[in-house]
Design an enzyme around this catalytic site. Structure first.
Site, PDB file in Angstrom:
ATOM      1  N   THR A 244      40.476  34.720  30.837  1.00 51.28           N
ATOM      2  CA  THR A 244      40.479  33.141  31.602  1.00 51.28           C
ATOM      3  C   THR A 244      41.155  31.975  30.901  1.00 51.28           C
ATOM      4  O   THR A 244      41.564  32.346  29.692  1.00 51.28           O
ATOM      5  CB  THR A 244      38.856  33.113  31.369  1.00 51.28           C
ATOM      6  N   GLY A 298      31.384  37.047  31.098  1.00 47.88           N
ATOM      7  CA  GLY A 298      30.938  36.069  31.861  1.00 47.88           C
ATOM      8  C   GLY A 298      29.480  36.077  32.003  1.00 47.88           C
ATOM      9  O   GLY A 298      28.600  35.113  32.083  1.00 47.88           O
TER      10      GLY A 298
HETATM   11  N1  GLY Z   1      34.921  34.935  31.475  1.00 47.95           N
HETATM   12  C1  GLY Z   1      35.319  35.320  32.649  1.00 47.95           C
HETATM   13  C2  GLY Z   1      34.608  36.229  33.529  1.00 47.95           C
HETATM   14  O1  GLY Z   1      33.599  37.023  33.008  1.00 47.95           O
HETATM   15  O2  GLY Z   1      34.826  36.395  34.639  1.00 47.95           O
END
Ligand code: GLY
Length: 394
Positions: A244, A298
């Site tokens: 990300t 995430g």
């Molecule tokens: N941190 C990015 C995701 O898990 O989509």
């Protein structure tokens, strides 16, 4: 994959700053005449959070842009744009655009790794400190710059989060161009992943009778004939990412803005949404305190309100690095599912978080060594630093 680069990268914007007359020495004397509050004294670390001592960024004051380690170009660009008078929330979107447009970053935008059906689905969010307003999109297809769409949600709607087809229709209505977000490399990586699954009708390289022994495949022939760019072959490793880009900024008046944008978990179930577009998880800011954001698994950042926690820890008086470590400690303590813990009872994944306080102090931390962050400081210099690890080893 370049989403976890730790190679130092330095660029100077001094000449730009000199030309634009931007103050180089901290927040005092800002044009808006609203110097941020003096930094609070450094409190003892809360129970269980290791006190790692003074850190890079603790003493920095003044305008600043921080990003995940894949974003030195983004912080430099955002700083340049912000120094020209653009709001921090718009400047960070301009910064992350460079990474969204980069086909070599497989964690964001164009070239981002797709879902399990080979379709790129993007998530992004933006937050504006002075109005405490946010905009976000999730599961957005065919649009290269989801952060810019999220900014339009913030600026031109009464909503915070648009998803899937609704987000795409909104983007179209706002004039964004639709395009194929798969590169030859990300498509080839998806094919290798799909064919590696086994026990189905997709044949992996060992199961196939093609290319015929001693023969060149039609694909190879056409690739040579057309002098196409090289596409990774069957034998190469299958990439994987939760990568990300997060980017937060504070200007000379102490106004903050924050943005996170991603292609999310590679090979995900279509429709899976990560932390990046979730306000309080992948990014968050409060103009009275500062901004924070995250990269990594995430799901863990969502259930622990990652970015919100960091800003709250800073509000309680912690330095940015301490606040990041405290949020990571919360993630580690709340990782209770057996499949997510190693034999030491620690998370078997990594996550990195980033924080920027209103007065310009900054810091980054990760669960385990390996994370890094980029920062452009008030002197206009951009550097990449290692994140401070909560644990020394998995
Ligand atoms: N941190 C990015 C995701 O898990 O989509």
């Amino acid at each position: 994959m370049r989403n976890s680069s730790s190679t130092p990268s330095v660029s100077s914007r001094r000449s730009f700053l000199a030309a634009s007359g931007v103050a180089l020495t901290g927040l005092a004397g800002s044009a808006a005449g609203q110097p941020p509050a003096a930094p609070p004294p450094r409190p003892a670390a809360p129970s269980g959070v290791p006190d790692k001592g003074p850190q890079i960024g603790d003493d920095h004051r003044g305008p600043c842009v921080i990003a995940s380690g894949n974003g030195p170009n983004a912080t430099a660009r955002a700083f340049e744009v912000m120094s020209a008078g653009v709001d921090p929330s718009e400047a960070v979107v301009a910064g992350v655009k460079l990474v969204e447009d980069d086909p070599n970053d497989t964690s964001v935008g164009y070239g981002g790794l797709p879902n399990e059906e080979g379709v790129v689905e993007l998530d992004a969010s933006v937050m504006h400190g002075p109005t405490h307003k946010a905009g976000a999109v999730a599961g957005l297809r065919n649009i290269k710059n989801p952060a810019a769409v999220a900014l339009r949600v913030l600026q031109r709607t009464d909503h915070v989060l648009l998803v899937g087809d609704g987000a795409l229709r909104f983007a179209r209505a706002q004039g964004f161009k639709e395009e194929n977000l798969l590169t030859p490399e990300s498509h080839a990586a998806w094919l290798r992943w799909r064919e590696s699954m086994g026990a189905d009708d997709w044949l992996n390289p060992e199961e196939r009778d093609w290319p015929r022994p001693g023969r060149k495949s039609l694909e190879e022939f056409l690739a040579e004939e057309q002098r196409q760019s090289r596409v990774p072959g069957d034998g190469e490793p299958i990439p994987f990412t939760w990568g990300t880009i997060h980017c937060s900024a504070v200007n000379a008046s102490g106004d903050v803005g924050s943005c996170t944008t991603t292609s999310g978990l590679s090979w995900k179930i279509p429709g899976r949404v990560g932390d990046s577009p979730i306000v309080g998880a992948g990014m968050y800011c409060e103009n009275a305190v500062g901004a924070a954001g995250s990269t990594g698994r995430g799901e863990s950042l969502i259930v622990n309100c990652g970015a919100f926690s960091i800003v709250q820890f800073m509000a309680s008086g912690m330095s940015p690095t301490q606040a990041c470590l405290a949020a990571l400690k919360r993630i580690a303590d709340n990782t209770l599912e057996k499949r997510l813990r190693n034999e030491r009872g620690r998370p078997n994944f990594n996550a990195s978080v980033y924080a920027l306080r209103k007065d310009g102090a900054y810091g980054g931390a990760c669960l385990y060594p390996g994370g890094s962050f980029a920062v452009t400081t008030s002197d206009g210099v951009t550097k990449v630093h290692p994140c401070v690890p909560l644990f020394d080893a998995m």
